[in-house]
Design an enzyme around this catalytic site. Structure first.
Site, PDB file in Angstrom:
ATOM      1  N   LYS A 192      17.145   3.390   1.633  1.00 53.62           N
ATOM      2  CA  LYS A 192      18.261   3.041   2.860  1.00 53.62           C
ATOM      3  C   LYS A 192      19.269   2.001   2.379  1.00 53.62           C
ATOM      4  O   LYS A 192      19.457   0.980   2.370  1.00 53.62           O
ATOM      5  CB  LYS A 192      17.356   2.224   3.803  1.00 53.62           C
TER       6      LYS A 192
ATOM      7  N   PHE B 109      13.512   3.692  11.184  1.00 55.75           N
ATOM      8  CA  PHE B 109      12.097   3.518  10.732  1.00 55.75           C
ATOM      9  C   PHE B 109      11.385   4.738  10.557  1.00 55.75           C
ATOM     10  O   PHE B 109      11.235   5.679  11.322  1.00 55.75           O
ATOM     11  CB  PHE B 109      11.460   2.201  11.567  1.00 55.75           C
TER      12      PHE B 109
ATOM     13  N   ASP C 223      14.742  -0.930   0.999  1.00 56.60           N
ATOM     14  CA  ASP C 223      15.459  -1.328   2.138  1.00 56.60           C
ATOM     15  C   ASP C 223      16.426  -2.458   1.897  1.00 56.60           C
ATOM     16  O   ASP C 223      17.309  -2.225   1.455  1.00 56.60           O
ATOM     17  CB  ASP C 223      14.333  -1.468   3.112  1.00 56.60           C
TER      18      ASP C 223
ATOM     19  N   ASP D  20       3.558   3.506   6.781  1.00 53.49           N
ATOM     20  CA  ASP D  20       2.754   3.435   8.228  1.00 53.49           C
ATOM     21  C   ASP D  20       3.612   2.439   9.282  1.00 53.49           C
ATOM     22  O   ASP D  20       4.820   2.030   8.786  1.00 53.49           O
ATOM     23  CB  ASP D  20       1.509   2.551   7.686  1.00 53.49           C
TER      24      ASP D  20
ATOM     25  N   ARG E 272       0.108   6.785   8.094  1.00 49.40           N
ATOM     26  CA  ARG E 272       0.165   6.861   6.602  1.00 49.40           C
ATOM     27  C   ARG E 272      -0.259   8.060   5.934  1.00 49.40           C
ATOM     28  O   ARG E 272       0.434   8.400   4.992  1.00 49.40           O
ATOM     29  CB  ARG E 272      -0.656   5.624   6.150  1.00 49.40           C
TER      30      ARG E 272
ATOM     31  N   GLU F 263       7.808   2.447  -5.893  1.00 49.99           N
ATOM     32  CA  GLU F 263       7.738   1.866  -4.655  1.00 49.99           C
ATOM     33  C   GLU F 263       8.225   2.994  -3.465  1.00 49.99           C
ATOM     34  O   GLU F 263       8.672   3.941  -3.760  1.00 49.99           O
ATOM     35  CB  GLU F 263       8.861   0.647  -4.412  1.00 49.99           C
ATOM     36  N   ASP F 264       7.405   2.831  -2.271  1.00 50.47           N
ATOM     37  CA  ASP F 264       7.804   3.834  -1.123  1.00 50.47           C
ATOM     38  C   ASP F 264       9.330   3.876  -0.932  1.00 50.47           C
ATOM     39  O   ASP F 264       9.933   4.909  -0.857  1.00 50.47           O
ATOM     40  CB  ASP F 264       6.811   3.707  -0.140  1.00 50.47           C
TER      41      ASP F 264
ATOM     42  N   LYS G  22       0.843  -1.149  -0.168  1.00 48.84           N
ATOM     43  CA  LYS G  22       0.184   0.044   0.026  1.00 48.84           C
ATOM     44  C   LYS G  22       0.842   1.172  -0.043  1.00 48.84           C
ATOM     45  O   LYS G  22       0.361   2.357  -0.506  1.00 48.84           O
ATOM     46  CB  LYS G  22      -0.861  -0.015   1.136  1.00 48.84           C
ATOM     47  N   GLY G  23       2.197   1.040   0.403  1.00 44.62           N
ATOM     48  CA  GLY G  23       2.899   2.485   0.764  1.00 44.62           C
ATOM     49  C   GLY G  23       3.223   3.391  -0.282  1.00 44.62           C
ATOM     50  O   GLY G  23       3.283   4.475   0.031  1.00 44.62           O
TER      51      GLY G  23
HETATM   52  P1  5GP Z   1      12.520  -4.568   1.547  1.00 44.16           P
HETATM   53  O1  5GP Z   1      11.978  -5.779   0.649  1.00 44.16           O
HETATM   54  O2  5GP Z   1      13.492  -3.457   0.389  1.00 44.16           O
HETATM   55  O3  5GP Z   1      13.625  -4.902   2.583  1.00 44.16           O
HETATM   56  O4  5GP Z   1      11.396  -3.644   2.244  1.00 44.16           O
HETATM   57  C1  5GP Z   1      10.764  -2.846   1.231  1.00 44.16           C
HETATM   58  C2  5GP Z   1       9.664  -2.726   2.099  1.00 44.16           C
HETATM   59  O5  5GP Z   1       9.745  -2.666   3.523  1.00 44.16           O
HETATM   60  C3  5GP Z   1       8.850  -1.265   1.866  1.00 44.16           C
HETATM   61  O6  5GP Z   1       8.173  -1.407   0.784  1.00 44.16           O
HETATM   62  C4  5GP Z   1       8.130  -0.890   3.055  1.00 44.16           C
HETATM   63  O7  5GP Z   1       6.987  -1.396   2.923  1.00 44.16           O
HETATM   64  C5  5GP Z   1       8.740  -1.681   4.226  1.00 44.16           C
HETATM   65  N1  5GP Z   1       9.836  -0.798   4.838  1.00 44.16           N
HETATM   66  C6  5GP Z   1      11.341  -0.711   4.839  1.00 44.16           C
HETATM   67  N2  5GP Z   1      11.621   0.411   5.711  1.00 44.16           N
HETATM   68  C7  5GP Z   1      10.698   0.843   6.071  1.00 44.16           C
HETATM   69  C8  5GP Z   1      10.651   1.972   6.950  1.00 44.16           C
HETATM   70  O8  5GP Z   1      11.379   2.714   7.138  1.00 44.16           O
HETATM   71  N3  5GP Z   1       9.092   2.444   7.058  1.00 44.16           N
HETATM   72  C9  5GP Z   1       8.113   1.734   6.872  1.00 44.16           C
HETATM   73  N4  5GP Z   1       6.887   2.147   7.246  1.00 44.16           N
HETATM   74  N5  5GP Z   1       8.061   0.596   5.921  1.00 44.16           N
HETATM   75  C10 5GP Z   1       9.340   0.339   5.799  1.00 44.16           C
END
Ligand code: 5GP
Length: 174
Positions: free
Chosen positions: A130, A151, A102, A158, A164, A98-99, A42-43
């Site tokens: 990140k 975070f 990470d 969210d 959110r 994508e939001d 949803k982000g």
């Molecule tokens: P990845 O697969 O790259 O580790 O994670 C991506 C997803 O993790 C993002 O789309 C998001 O939903 C969640 N995520 C990663 N870091 C954060 C953060 O600092 N805050 C929030 N709310 N979601 C995060």
């Protein structure tokens, strides 16, 4: 907005300015072409809504949804697609929106899965990166801001479905 201690990271004006810059770059890069923009729910929905209104090339939109984080603030490392796109992307120019990038596991999964459908091109746009937290080698083509570990919430992101809808982005202080 008072339950957790948090600090502002990007105020709404800085976000709006950066979104316009990203949209200008994307519009230049795709001049004369049509884009299929795929948002990761949803982000990404707020970032994507702002971005598409600033992009000047013709766009179609679609959405996918993946589960990886659960309800907490640390990734489980397992990615599962829970909503497929409804558009045929064969031969099309695709931009995944994508939001936050990470560990990279979510977007790596999405890219591998969408590439099997033979798009003409596929690029990634993330609002936040990140970079230091990556578990797989993965880079986005368009990045709003690179941030340190921590975070973040707001602007679509969210924490247990809270924060959110904040127009600003905050980092949670533990
Ligand atoms: P990845 O697969 O790259 O580790 O994670 C991506 C997803 O993790 C993002 O789309 C998001 O939903 C969640 N995520 C990663 N870091 C954060 C953060 O600092 N805050 C929030 N709310 N979601 C995060």
């Amino acid at each position: 907005m008072d339950e957790i201690v948090k600090e502002i990271l990007f105020p709404r004006a800085a976000i709006q300015k950066r979104v316009r810059e990203l949209a200008d770059q994307i519009s230049k890069d795709y001049a004369g072409r049509e884009l299929v923009i795929i948002g990761v729910l949803k982000g990404a929905f707020i970032f994507m809504a702002d971005l598409v209104r600033e992009i000047s090339v013709p766009c179609r939109v679609d959405f996918t949804r993946l589960a990886s984080y659960g309800a907490g603030s640390d990734s489980s490392g397992k990615v599962v697609m829970t909503k497929d796109i409804e558009t045929s992307i064969k031969g099309k120019d695709i931009l995944i929106v994508e939001d936050i990038l990470d560990t990279g596991l979510t977007l790596q999964y999405v890219v591998n899965w969408l590439k099997e459908r033979n798009p003409n091109s596929l690029k990634i746009c993330v609002f936040l990166d990140k970079r230091k937290r990556r578990k797989v080698s993965f880079e986005a083509d368009y990045v709003g801001f690179t941030i340190d570990d921590g975070f973040v919430v707001g602007y679509g992101l969210d924490f247990n479905e809270k924060y959110r809808f904040s127009p600003d982005i905050y980092v949670i202080k533990q």
